[in-house]
Design an enzyme around this catalytic site. Structure first.
Site, PDB file in Angstrom:
ATOM      1  N   ASP A 171     -36.265   0.569 -44.350  1.00  0.00           N
ATOM      2  CA  ASP A 171     -36.607  -1.079 -45.553  1.00  0.00           C
ATOM      3  C   ASP A 171     -38.191  -1.414 -45.425  1.00  0.00           C
ATOM      4  O   ASP A 171     -37.967  -2.204 -45.295  1.00  0.00           O
ATOM      5  CB  ASP A 171     -35.405  -1.536 -44.995  1.00  0.00           C
ATOM      6  CG  ASP A 171     -35.745  -3.463 -45.636  1.00  0.00           C
ATOM      7  OD1 ASP A 171     -36.030  -2.693 -46.798  1.00  0.00           O
ATOM      8  OD2 ASP A 171     -35.057  -3.956 -45.213  1.00  0.00           O
ATOM      9  N   LYS A 178     -35.755 -13.635 -33.633  1.00  0.00           N
ATOM     10  CA  LYS A 178     -34.942 -13.173 -34.899  1.00  0.00           C
ATOM     11  C   LYS A 178     -33.744 -13.865 -34.516  1.00  0.00           C
ATOM     12  O   LYS A 178     -33.295 -13.271 -33.325  1.00  0.00           O
ATOM     13  CB  LYS A 178     -35.436 -11.851 -34.606  1.00  0.00           C
ATOM     14  CG  LYS A 178     -34.240 -11.326 -36.481  1.00  0.00           C
ATOM     15  CD  LYS A 178     -34.775 -10.022 -36.760  1.00  0.00           C
ATOM     16  CE  LYS A 178     -33.913  -9.706 -37.932  1.00  0.00           C
ATOM     17  NZ  LYS A 178     -33.746  -8.195 -38.225  1.00  0.00           N
ATOM     18  N   GLY A 184     -31.102 -12.058 -40.759  1.00  0.00           N
ATOM     19  CA  GLY A 184     -30.838 -13.429 -40.341  1.00  0.00           C
ATOM     20  C   GLY A 184     -32.040 -13.910 -40.505  1.00  0.00           C
ATOM     21  O   GLY A 184     -33.015 -13.730 -41.502  1.00  0.00           O
TER      22      GLY A 184
END
Length: 761
Positions: free
Chosen positions: A561, A464, A448
């Protein structure tokens, strides 16, 4: 009164400085609220003395006043003129419902050319002490002259002084500010006063044009200071005294008794009559006065003194009402003839004539108009109801589409403090970001776009917004909400809340001002502050945070991540781990979970990529890549090199195995880091990047190791081997460590892996 001859000279100058002007002689003021109506005095009592009306409670004679304090005398002179007298010789000019105007008393002091006092007189002071009167604040204490000072004193240590000084040239017409004239305001409720007069220079400097000073109390609106250019030789010397006494009265406030209205209502001698009300005196001395109620007039102190005002008779020709006026006690009513509508008042709707049968089209038009308006109103209400219902349905659809039911399920399973998360409205976030304007974009990612916004409470936040809506994105979105609401750590970006009622889901984070670690390493943003110590500190902060996530009390969290682009830096460059969109909760009884492989190329654990088995060691591998970035300043994917060196992790390990690691370490790190720190840090990186997860350390072990390395101090690698900064630019061979005869580096263990052969250029 005739002044002595030695005062004539001073009088010329005083009059040159002063002309007293009055807009209206006070003896002409007779129209007051209390005297309206026929009955203003007690029956059989004199109503007037000269041109002054004497209303009750005042009276001429003992039986005509409320009590002895309100008794007045009427003196008749030889020429037949009359004066109303208070006390022995005080002339009364006017009586109103709150005030009382009387004649003035003037004080003066005159000097000869040597400064000796020739004559003086002071004003009366104490005659009001036992009366219902007090000096009004409408009065001013005034001093006129040159080189004169006068003071007025009274009860409760009250004292005001006034000083005047002037020359023949500096008197300003119309001003009473100390040049020839001075004024002071007195307080309300003053019952008596004393005056004193003196001269600061004994009048010796100003005697040639002014030898007297004057002081008096009088009504401010009836006094004006004005210079006259030429008075003539035939001026009456008594004019100054007579003008003040005749045209500047003293204003007195009066009241009945010393009780307040509340107290007086309970007493037998309450003075207010029927159809009147009591008003407390504002002098601070107590007492009260009476006033007729609205719609009544007359004398409120006399029995039946307040009479109803016939508004209809006082306003003929229907000036109040259009048709009919009906007087009522204290007011009036307007009415309309039969068949007319309205309130009948000229300042209201008046009387509206009816529609006659000979104009049926008017009724038809009116009915049609009302019908059309009603139809429009109904259609409008129906439209807004349908629109509101559709909006509600759309919000419910988006709520379900954006994982609202999943979030409710997570809340019901009590997987953390999700219920404490604030739910923002879409309208609130649109306003915060100026409808998601492009100039508000902070960054773009795979999941995003992040916008900068300002909430209504002035907090700056990062919002976000997901790019698309699909099942996998919703799972990640809800996952991030659930995980972040369980985390309370200073190095993890705080989640304020979320919004589910828009087309795409939104998350509201704390705003971290200095961008990502990736930008500071690779885009030269950190050139000034990103030294070896700060790199080491950031590495330790990230390691400690990941260790906290892996050992979280309720359920371990694997970030999945970890990369430098997901490490944010605040205004003091503290690291904050962000973006938990693909993170995973690991049950306490499991060591790994099978998942769809997600992550970022260059940081992705090769074992996880092959087996799809996610463990906390996958985060360890990604952290090793971030450490390699901090050490080398290289990107995780090195596109300028050949295929086998494209991956930074492989390239780093290969450089260590070839004893050529110092070829790729950042120059600033080499200049500032000690050899032992660099060696051990490289070992940590290598251990984190081992192919098999079971061979890698835990994040807790890595955090402990880094904390230990921070305590190591020593000479920097470049200084230890005599390499200057300009030498490091000549050849990459200079990034090697010299070897002694037995194949080891000085001051190092033979088992170290960073010992390339030294080859001079």
């Amino acid at each position: 009164m005739i002044l002595p001859s030695y005062q004539i000279a001073c009088f010329y100058v005083c009059v040159l400085m002063l002309t007293l002007a009055t807009a209206q002689n006070t003896t002409n003021s007779t129209s007051t609220t209390i005297t309206k109506g026929a009955n203003v005095t007690k029956p059989g009592c004199t109503k007037q003395c000269g041109n002054v009306t004497v209303p009750y409670p005042f009276g001429i004679g003992s039986d005509c006043a409320l009590n002895v304090r309100f008794e007045l005398d009427c003196n008749t002179s030889d020429d037949g003129s009359q004066e109303l007298i208070l006390g022995e010789n005080i002339v009364v000019y006017d009586i109103s419902d709150a005030e009382f105007r009387i004649s003035n008393s003037i004080g003066w002091r005159c000097y000869n050319s040597s400064g000796a006092v020739l004559d003086e007189s002071l004003a009366w002071t104490t005659f009001l002490e036992t009366t219902p009167y007090s000096f009004s604040a409408l009065n001013r204490f005034t001093v006129v002259g040159c080189d004169d000072y006068a003071s007025i004193t009274g009860p409760n240590n009250f004292e005001y002084g006034c000083n005047v000084s002037c020359s023949t040239r500096d008197v300003i017409e119309g001003e009473c500010m100390g040049k020839g004239c001075c004024q002071k305001q007195i307080p309300k409720g003053l019952k008596y006063f004393n005056t004193t007069m003196s001269s600061t220079q004994n009048h010796t400097d100003v005697w040639s044009f002014n030898s007297c000073g004057y002081a008096f109390l009088g009504e401010a609106d009836h006094f004006r200071f004005q210079g006259l250019p030429d008075l003539g030789d035939d001026l009456n010397v008594d004019d100054f005294y007579d003008r003040i006494k005749a045209s500047v009265p003293v204003v007195l406030d009066w009241a009945i008794g010393s009780h307040t209205c509340t107290q007086a209502l309970k007493s037998e001698d309450y003075a207010c009559s029927e159809n009147s009300h009591c008003i407390d005196s504002d002098t601070g001395l107590g007492g009260y006065r009476c006033s007729c109620n609205p719609g009544y007039q007359g004398n409120p102190y006399l029995n039946q003194g307040c009479q109803d005002v016939d508004e209809c008779a006082d306003h003929p020709s229907n000036s109040l009402c259009e048709k009919m006026c009906i007087n009522t006690p204290g007011s009036f009513n307007c009415s309309c003839p039969h068949g007319y509508t309205g309130d009948g008042r000229k300042d209201g709707r008046g009387c509206v004539a009816p529609y006659h049968d000979q104009f049926p089209w008017i009724k038809v038009s009116a009915g049609t108009g009302v019908g059309l308006i009603s139809l429009v109103v109904v259609i409008t209400l129906l439209y807004f109801c349908i629109k509101k219902r559709k909006l509600s349905q759309a919000r419910e659809k988006f709520f379900q589409q954006n994982g609202g039911l999943l979030l409710k399920h997570r809340i019901s399973t009590k997987k953390g403090g999700v219920d404490a998360t604030r739910i923002f409205t879409a309208e609130e976030l649109k306003k915060a970001t100026n409808n998601f304007a492009n100039d508000k974009i902070l960054g773009r990612g795979g999941n995003g776009i992040v916008y900068r916004g300002v909430l209504r409470d002035t907090r700056i936040v990062a919002i976000k917004k997901s790019r698309i809506v699909d099942e996998s994105q919703i799972e990640q979105f809800i996952n991030e909400v659930v995980i972040l609401t369980q985390i309370n750590h200073r190095n993890v970006v705080k989640l304020f809340g979320c919004c589910l009622e828009d087309e795409v889901p939104l998350l509201v984070y704390e705003y971290v001002s200095e961008g990502t670690l990736y930008e500071h390493i690779h885009n030269q943003r950190g050139a000034g502050w990103l030294n070896w110590q700060n790199r080491f500190r950031i590495a330790a902060e990230i390691a400690t945070t990941l260790a906290y996530l892996h050992s979280f009390a309720s359920m371990p969290i694997i970030h999945r991540d970890v990369k430098s682009a997901n490490i944010l830096l605040d205004n003091v460059f503290t690291a904050k781990v962000a973006d938990f969109g693909v993170s995973k909760l690991i049950p306490l009884d499991q060591t790994h979970v099978a998942t769809l492989v997600l992550g970022t190329s260059g940081y992705l654990d090769p074992e996880y990529f092959r087996t799809s088995q996610l463990t906390e060691k996958s985060d360890v591998y990604s952290f090793g890549v971030v450490l390699a970035e901090l050490l080398t300043g290289l990107k995780p994917i090195i596109r300028a090199r050949n295929e086998e060196d494209k991956n930074l992790a492989d390239f780093f390990v290969l450089s260590m195995n070839k004893n050529s690691l110092f070829h790729i370490i950042d120059r600033r790190v080499l200049r500032e880091g000690s050899l032992e720190q660099l060696q051990k840090m490289a070992e940590v990186v290598k251990n984190c990047l081992r192919p098999h997860g079971e061979d890698r350390p835990t994040m807790k072990e890595v955090a402990i190791e880094l904390e230990g390395l921070r305590k190591i101090t020593g000479v920097s690698w470049s200084n230890q081997y005599g390499l200057e900064e300009n030498d490091q630019d000549k050849s990459s061979d200079l990034y090697t460590v010299p070897i002694n005869s037995n194949g080891n580096t000085p001051n190092s263990d033979s088992s170290r892996i960073m010992h390339p052969t030294y080859s001079p250029s």
